[in-house]
Scaffold this motif. Structure first.
Motif, PDB file in Angstrom:
ATOM      1  N   THR A 432      33.696 -10.884  73.191  1.00 50.48           N
ATOM      2  CA  THR A 432      34.006 -12.185  73.775  1.00 50.48           C
ATOM      3  C   THR A 432      34.217 -13.184  72.643  1.00 50.48           C
ATOM      4  O   THR A 432      33.264 -13.690  72.053  1.00 50.48           O
ATOM      5  CB  THR A 432      32.855 -12.654  74.685  1.00 50.48           C
ATOM      6  N   VAL A 433      35.462 -13.461  72.307  1.00 51.62           N
ATOM      7  CA  VAL A 433      35.781 -14.319  71.164  1.00 51.62           C
ATOM      8  C   VAL A 433      36.725 -15.424  71.620  1.00 51.62           C
ATOM      9  O   VAL A 433      37.824 -15.151  72.105  1.00 51.62           O
ATOM     10  CB  VAL A 433      36.436 -13.515  70.015  1.00 51.62           C
ATOM     11  N   PRO A 434      36.309 -16.680  71.487  1.00 53.06           N
ATOM     12  CA  PRO A 434      37.207 -17.782  71.847  1.00 53.06           C
ATOM     13  C   PRO A 434      38.330 -17.913  70.832  1.00 53.06           C
ATOM     14  O   PRO A 434      38.269 -17.316  69.755  1.00 53.06           O
ATOM     15  CB  PRO A 434      36.280 -19.002  71.815  1.00 53.06           C
ATOM     16  N   PRO A 435      39.379 -18.660  71.148  1.00 51.19           N
ATOM     17  CA  PRO A 435      40.466 -18.846  70.186  1.00 51.19           C
ATOM     18  C   PRO A 435      39.944 -19.370  68.853  1.00 51.19           C
ATOM     19  O   PRO A 435      39.191 -20.351  68.805  1.00 51.19           O
ATOM     20  CB  PRO A 435      41.373 -19.871  70.880  1.00 51.19           C
ATOM     21  N   GLY A 436      40.298 -18.695  67.777  1.00 52.59           N
ATOM     22  CA  GLY A 436      39.845 -19.099  66.454  1.00 52.59           C
ATOM     23  C   GLY A 436      38.455 -18.634  66.107  1.00 52.59           C
ATOM     24  O   GLY A 436      37.945 -18.932  65.019  1.00 52.59           O
ATOM     25  N   GLY A 437      37.811 -17.899  67.016  1.00 52.90           N
ATOM     26  CA  GLY A 437      36.463 -17.436  66.754  1.00 52.90           C
ATOM     27  C   GLY A 437      36.425 -16.286  65.772  1.00 52.90           C
ATOM     28  O   GLY A 437      37.442 -15.654  65.484  1.00 52.90           O
ATOM     29  N   LYS A 438      35.232 -15.990  65.277  1.00 52.53           N
ATOM     30  CA  LYS A 438      35.046 -14.930  64.293  1.00 52.53           C
ATOM     31  C   LYS A 438      34.262 -13.773  64.919  1.00 52.53           C
ATOM     32  O   LYS A 438      33.593 -13.944  65.935  1.00 52.53           O
ATOM     33  CB  LYS A 438      34.290 -15.478  63.088  1.00 52.53           C
ATOM     34  N   PRO A 439      34.340 -12.602  64.316  1.00 48.86           N
ATOM     35  CA  PRO A 439      33.529 -11.487  64.818  1.00 48.86           C
ATOM     36  C   PRO A 439      32.044 -11.858  64.823  1.00 48.86           C
ATOM     37  O   PRO A 439      31.561 -12.567  63.932  1.00 48.86           O
ATOM     38  CB  PRO A 439      33.835 -10.363  63.824  1.00 48.86           C
ATOM     39  N   ILE A 449      28.939 -17.000  71.513  1.00 46.88           N
ATOM     40  CA  ILE A 449      28.261 -16.767  72.796  1.00 46.88           C
ATOM     41  C   ILE A 449      27.844 -18.095  73.414  1.00 46.88           C
ATOM     42  O   ILE A 449      27.979 -18.307  74.636  1.00 46.88           O
ATOM     43  CB  ILE A 449      27.054 -15.839  72.607  1.00 46.88           C
ATOM     44  N   ARG A 450      27.388 -19.019  72.606  1.00 44.24           N
ATOM     45  CA  ARG A 450      27.000 -20.329  73.134  1.00 44.24           C
ATOM     46  C   ARG A 450      28.211 -21.086  73.673  1.00 44.24           C
ATOM     47  O   ARG A 450      28.122 -21.764  74.694  1.00 44.24           O
ATOM     48  CB  ARG A 450      26.296 -21.138  72.037  1.00 44.24           C
ATOM     49  N   THR A 451      29.322 -20.948  72.978  1.00 42.32           N
ATOM     50  CA  THR A 451      30.546 -21.577  73.462  1.00 42.32           C
ATOM     51  C   THR A 451      30.972 -20.967  74.792  1.00 42.32           C
ATOM     52  O   THR A 451      31.416 -21.675  75.710  1.00 42.32           O
ATOM     53  CB  THR A 451      31.673 -21.414  72.427  1.00 42.32           C
ATOM     54  N   ALA A 452      30.839 -19.657  74.908  1.00 46.51           N
ATOM     55  CA  ALA A 452      31.180 -18.988  76.167  1.00 46.51           C
ATOM     56  C   ALA A 452      30.285 -19.477  77.305  1.00 46.51           C
ATOM     57  O   ALA A 452      30.748 -19.692  78.431  1.00 46.51           O
ATOM     58  CB  ALA A 452      31.063 -17.479  75.999  1.00 46.51           C
ATOM     59  N   LEU A 453      29.016 -19.669  77.014  1.00 46.44           N
ATOM     60  CA  LEU A 453      28.104 -20.175  78.036  1.00 46.44           C
ATOM     61  C   LEU A 453      28.433 -21.616  78.399  1.00 46.44           C
ATOM     62  O   LEU A 453      28.348 -22.012  79.573  1.00 46.44           O
ATOM     63  CB  LEU A 453      26.653 -20.063  77.556  1.00 46.44           C
ATOM     64  N   ASP A 454      28.793 -22.427  77.413  1.00 44.98           N
ATOM     65  CA  ASP A 454      29.223 -23.800  77.699  1.00 44.98           C
ATOM     66  C   ASP A 454      30.413 -23.798  78.651  1.00 44.98           C
ATOM     67  O   ASP A 454      30.483 -24.580  79.608  1.00 44.98           O
ATOM     68  CB  ASP A 454      29.600 -24.521  76.394  1.00 44.98           C
ATOM     69  N   SER A 455      31.378 -22.921  78.359  1.00 44.79           N
ATOM     70  CA  SER A 455      32.572 -22.839  79.207  1.00 44.79           C
ATOM     71  C   SER A 455      32.228 -22.348  80.602  1.00 44.79           C
ATOM     72  O   SER A 455      32.818 -22.786  81.597  1.00 44.79           O
ATOM     73  CB  SER A 455      33.605 -21.913  78.557  1.00 44.79           C
ATOM     74  N   LEU A 456      31.279 -21.411  80.690  1.00 46.45           N
ATOM     75  CA  LEU A 456      30.859 -20.895  81.996  1.00 46.45           C
ATOM     76  C   LEU A 456      30.278 -22.016  82.845  1.00 46.45           C
ATOM     77  O   LEU A 456      30.508 -22.092  84.052  1.00 46.45           O
ATOM     78  CB  LEU A 456      29.832 -19.776  81.811  1.00 46.45           C
ATOM     79  N   LEU A 457      29.528 -22.898  82.208  1.00 48.59           N
ATOM     80  CA  LEU A 457      28.901 -24.003  82.922  1.00 48.59           C
ATOM     81  C   LEU A 457      29.948 -24.987  83.446  1.00 48.59           C
ATOM     82  O   LEU A 457      29.728 -25.653  84.463  1.00 48.59           O
ATOM     83  CB  LEU A 457      27.913 -24.713  81.993  1.00 48.59           C
ATOM     84  N   LYS A 458      31.091 -25.068  82.753  1.00 52.72           N
ATOM     85  CA  LYS A 458      32.164 -25.979  83.167  1.00 52.72           C
ATOM     86  C   LYS A 458      33.172 -25.305  84.105  1.00 52.72           C
ATOM     87  O   LYS A 458      33.982 -25.985  84.732  1.00 52.72           O
ATOM     88  CB  LYS A 458      32.915 -26.485  81.940  1.00 52.72           C
ATOM     89  N   ARG A 459      33.114 -24.009  84.178  1.00 49.54           N
ATOM     90  CA  ARG A 459      34.120 -23.255  84.913  1.00 49.54           C
ATOM     91  C   ARG A 459      34.087 -23.579  86.401  1.00 49.54           C
ATOM     92  O   ARG A 459      33.032 -23.915  86.962  1.00 49.54           O
ATOM     93  CB  ARG A 459      33.890 -21.760  84.699  1.00 49.54           C
ATOM     94  N   GLN A 460      35.222 -23.477  87.050  1.00 49.89           N
ATOM     95  CA  GLN A 460      35.318 -23.695  88.484  1.00 49.89           C
ATOM     96  C   GLN A 460      35.880 -22.451  89.159  1.00 49.89           C
ATOM     97  O   GLN A 460      36.730 -21.759  88.591  1.00 49.89           O
ATOM     98  CB  GLN A 460      36.222 -24.901  88.781  1.00 49.89           C
TER      99      GLN A 460
END
Length: 678
Positions: A432-439, A449-460
């Motif tokens: 699970t790698v956001p745009p520009g993310g690193k391994p 992973i924290r960014t993914a969780l942030d996005s999950l919280l905003k997701r609709q």
């Protein structure tokens, strides 16, 4: 001439009087008669203040007799529902012992805090208000041996020790001839093992011991008070039918099958006698419950009379008690059956509370469930579309489980009649790698992973009406990697994110804020306000019970979506509630995960339910659910979108470039969920 010294004559009389008092047998110990003479309850103690009335509690007479020395039994068990006055019998036994047969008495509660609360709120007022005892017990520590957990008579002839079953040291401090084990079903094993065995052992040295075990049941198998009731004489209170005179116990089924939902005030028991067909109504209660010695015919009847010599066990539930009406019993049942709750009962835990508090029976724990294949097939047959919020799912919560190389999440919808819907499931891992993310490793400490969780919280997510809705609350497991979880969770308000940790205690509150915890340096940790204990054992039993239901309209039904892989269903029912016995013989019940299986789906479901409890879904009335549906389940006013466009989920980081791929052989759960989530 004989000379008689009058002083010697007086001394001789005094001697004989002393010898008479020394050798005279003690007065009979009769708890019932003592209660009539001495017990006066205040409004602080009970909802029915005034002198003790045998006419009000006629069913206690035989129990009090069993507690007396003339009855050979050594153990008396009272399994009861709430609101039957059970503490009345325990208080009479305790105070009457101190008055008529003073000795050391141990009163054991589930915890030390319960014992202190009982002492302050119950025992001290009773000692003050009982005229024959008030002069014998000091009210302050300056007047002899007196503390919150120890009350000794001024003459030293007897004492009341209060203790918590969670403290083995307090249980080992006394050797009581009399004992009360209160709220026995709530006792949990302590550091030294089984507290009930520890308490029992303290009184075994006395041939004339009396141990009163009293409690409302909780969960079976494993319920202590139920086990004790079944081990004893199993006595039920039989009353005569006012129409035919047939003696019978009042059984729930005889009322349940004849309740008119439109008229719960007419709730009554159908007589079980062949050819009678009459109804025993509430206005008959006072008359039919009158025992033989008061001119009636009611009596306790034992299923196993041969056991009465050692262990008498009694079962008492709501219909016998004047403290609750039959109409209230019928309404409580109708509320549970309908999945709703009236204003007075809205905070009660539906089925289990009714089973325990109203029927006085242990709630049958569900440690087994349907085969996972049945759940999968049912989902494919009648399930809703994955990723789309179905009608009825009015509150949305996410449960997040944290593993060493990934986090897994489940979106669950909650609605009226205690129904739930699994809506979506996903995994964030090293892929699970956001745009520009690193391994990265997939651990919660990684920025990706924290960014993914942030996005999950905003997701609709789209609903079936064309709206897009975000989650109401996210709960994340903080039992492992607590500091790392906190580093992410603290970035979001308490109204959006909470941390949870599972506790196996089956007597714990479903959700309770963690008490202030301190780090290695003694400082209060900052996450305490955001951290909650979650009674996962109770939640698992409720989930398994819901999974067994077949009718989608039934209260508590669990709706599962189409298209989830087999391993989702395997994990959902992966654990079993099993009995365990230690080498020392201590028996306990716990949930066990068989080797080779995983349980993240089950864990995320429980964590999501913790978030739902925090929001208050269990307290909502039917009217509140209807009002919420009227606000949420409406079509949007803007221009209509193409159906596929409307149902397409918003991307986590970017629009998915690949379609969902079919399930490859041997693919892991994390890989399956990752692909399904694209």
């Amino acid at each position: 001439m004989t000379f008689h010294d009058p002083h010697l004559a007086k001394a001789e009389v005094s001697l004989y009087r002393v010898l008479r008092d020394v050798f005279a047998p003690p007065p009979p110990v009769d708890y019932l008669q003592w209660a009539k003479r001495n017990i006066v309850f205040s409004e602080r103690i009970t909802s029915r203040p005034g002198p003790y009335s045998e006419e009000t509690f006629p069913f206690f007479s035989e129990i009090l007799t069993a507690l007396g020395p003339d009855d050979p039994c050594q153990i008396v068990t009272l399994m009861k529902s709430a609101q039957v006055g059970g503490t009345v019998a325990a208080n009479i036994f305790t105070l009457g012992t101190m008055s008529m047969d003073p000795c050391d008495l141990l009163y054991v509660h589930p915890t030390d805090s319960n014992a202190i609360k009982w002492s302050n709120q119950k025992l001290v007022p009773l000692l003050k208000e009982t005229t024959c005892l008030a002069p014998l017990f000091p009210l302050t520590s300056r007047e002899g041996s007196n503390s919150k957990l120890y009350k000794e008579r001024k003459d030293g002839r007897g004492a009341i020790s209060a203790a918590g079953a969670n403290s083995p040291s307090n249980l080992s401090m006394v050797s009581p001839k009399r004992q009360v084990q209160d709220d026995l079903a709530k006792w949990e094993n302590n550091q030294a093992g089984d507290p009930e065995a520890q308490a029992d052992s303290r009184s075994k040295a006395f041939l004339g011991r009396k141990v009163l075990k009293i409690s409302t049941p909780l969960v079976s198998p494993g319920c202590r008070i139920t086990a004790n009731y079944e081990a004893g004489s199993q006595e039920k209170y039989h009353v005569p039918c006012p129409h035919c005179g047939h003696l019978q116990p009042l059984e729930w089924e005889a009322m349940r099958d004849h309740i008119d939902p439109a008229h719960p005030e007419k709730a009554a028991f159908l007589c079980v006698a062949e050819g009678c067909g009459g109804f025993i109504e509430e206005h008959h209660r006072a008359e039919i419950c009158r025992p033989v010695h008061l001119g009636g015919r009611a009596k306790w009847v034992a299923k196993y009379p041969e056991r009465k010599r050692h262990h008498r066990s009694f079962f008492l539930w709501v219909p016998y008690s004047p403290l609750e009406s039959w109409e209230a019993l019928a309404r409580a049942y109708l509320n549970v059956r309908a999945g709703g709750s009236d204003e007075q009962k809205r905070n009660q835990e539906a089925e289990q509370v009714f089973w325990n508090d109203w029927l006085g029976l242990a709630y049958e724990a569900t440690g087994e469930t349907l085969p996972w294949e049945d759940l999968r097939d049912r989902a494919e047959l009648i399930g809703h579309r994955r990723g789309v919020i179905p009608k009825g799912a009015l509150t949305l919560t996410i449960g997040v489980d944290v593993q060493g190389d990934r986090v897994e999440w489940q979106l669950v919808g909650w609605g009226a009649r205690r129904q739930r819907w699994t809506i979506d499931y996903g995994v964030f891992d090293a892929q699970t790698v956001p745009p520009g993310g690193k391994p990265h490793s997939g651990h919660i400490s990684e920025p990706e992973i924290r960014t993914a969780l942030d996005s999950l919280l905003k997701r609709q997510w789209p609903d079936t009406f064309g709206n897009r809705r975000a989650v109401d609350l996210l709960a994340i497991d903080g039992n492992a990697w607590t500091a790392d979880v906190w580093e992410w969770a603290k970035r979001h308000p308490l109204s959006r994110v909470i941390m949870t940790r599972g506790v196996p205690n089956e007597t714990a509150s479903l959700l309770a804020m963690v008490k202030k915890e301190r780090d290695s340096k003694g400082r209060v940790v900052k996450y305490s306000r955001k951290f909650f204990n979650l009674a996962v054992s109770i939640l698992k039993m409720g989930l398994y019970r819901g999974l067994k239901k077949q009718d989608p309209d039934e209260v508590g039904f669990v709706h599962l979506p189409k298209g989830l892989p087999d391993d989702f269903f395997r994990q959902l029912v992966s654990e079993r509630r099993l009995q365990e016995k230690s080498r020392s013989g201590i028996v306990s019940w716990r949930w066990v995960l068989p080797d080779g299986l995983r349980n993240e789906v089950l864990d995320t479901m429980n964590i999501a339910e913790g978030a739902a409890i925090r929001i208050g879904v269990r307290q909502r009335t039917e009217e509140e659910w209807e009002a919420l549906a009227a606000m949420i389940e409406v079509a949007p006013a803007d221009a209509q979108l193409d159906l596929e466009e409307m149902l397409a989920p918003l991307p986590l980081f970017a629009e998915p470039a690949e379609p969902v791929t079919p399930k490859p052989a041997g693919l892991s759960m994390a890989d399956l969920m990752k692909q399904l989530n694209r």
